[in-house]
Scaffold this motif. Structure first.
Motif, PDB file in Angstrom:
ATOM      1  N   ARG A  20     -17.430  19.415   0.837  1.00 13.29           N
ATOM      2  CA  ARG A  20     -18.414  19.699  -0.207  1.00 13.29           C
ATOM      3  C   ARG A  20     -19.229  18.443  -0.537  1.00 13.29           C
ATOM      4  O   ARG A  20     -20.445  18.478  -0.628  1.00 13.29           O
ATOM      5  CB  ARG A  20     -17.727  20.222  -1.467  1.00 13.29           C
ATOM      6  CG  ARG A  20     -18.704  20.550  -2.600  1.00 13.29           C
ATOM      7  CD  ARG A  20     -17.997  21.028  -3.853  1.00 13.29           C
ATOM      8  NE  ARG A  20     -17.177  22.205  -3.620  1.00 13.29           N
ATOM      9  CZ  ARG A  20     -17.656  23.449  -3.549  1.00 13.29           C
ATOM     10  NH1 ARG A  20     -18.951  23.668  -3.667  1.00 13.29           N
ATOM     11  NH2 ARG A  20     -16.836  24.460  -3.359  1.00 13.29           N
ATOM     12  N   VAL A  32     -23.503  25.179  -2.274  1.00  9.87           N
ATOM     13  CA  VAL A  32     -22.434  25.097  -1.276  1.00  9.87           C
ATOM     14  C   VAL A  32     -21.281  25.983  -1.731  1.00  9.87           C
ATOM     15  O   VAL A  32     -20.828  25.885  -2.870  1.00  9.87           O
ATOM     16  CB  VAL A  32     -21.931  23.638  -1.123  1.00  9.87           C
ATOM     17  CG1 VAL A  32     -20.767  23.568  -0.152  1.00  9.87           C
ATOM     18  CG2 VAL A  32     -23.061  22.721  -0.688  1.00  9.87           C
ATOM     19  N   PHE A  43     -23.814  27.211   3.083  1.00  5.53           N
ATOM     20  CA  PHE A  43     -24.702  26.278   2.398  1.00  5.53           C
ATOM     21  C   PHE A  43     -26.148  26.641   2.682  1.00  5.53           C
ATOM     22  O   PHE A  43     -26.458  27.313   3.652  1.00  5.53           O
ATOM     23  CB  PHE A  43     -24.418  24.832   2.820  1.00  5.53           C
ATOM     24  CG  PHE A  43     -24.596  24.568   4.284  1.00  5.53           C
ATOM     25  CD1 PHE A  43     -25.806  24.130   4.799  1.00  5.53           C
ATOM     26  CD2 PHE A  43     -23.534  24.758   5.175  1.00  5.53           C
ATOM     27  CE1 PHE A  43     -25.968  23.884   6.155  1.00  5.53           C
ATOM     28  CE2 PHE A  43     -23.685  24.523   6.526  1.00  5.53           C
ATOM     29  CZ  PHE A  43     -24.904  24.081   7.025  1.00  5.53           C
TER      30      PHE A  43
END
Length: 64
Positions: A20, A32, A43
């Protein structure tokens, strides 16, 4: 555009945080979403940049 890829070597919450963070740094402001159970990472933004960020973080992105 939203992209979904598999990151099968992402195995724990620490991995999720690393992936992330890499995506948020490479694609500022992008949404995300990560599902650890299915190893799916979704994403928005440039797919190539996202995949490169995941590789640079030490993981292996694959087509979902």
């Amino acid at each position: 555009m939203k992209h979904t890829i598999l990151v099968n070597d992402m195995t724990c919450n620490h991995c999720v945080g690393t992936v992330r963070g890499a995506l948020e740094e490479a694609l500022p402001g992008a949404e995300v979403e990560i599902d650890l159970d299915s190893h799916k990472v979704s994403f928005e933004g440039d797919r190539a940049k996202g995949e490169m960020a995941i590789r640079e973080a030490g993981y292996t992105p694959e087509a979902a």
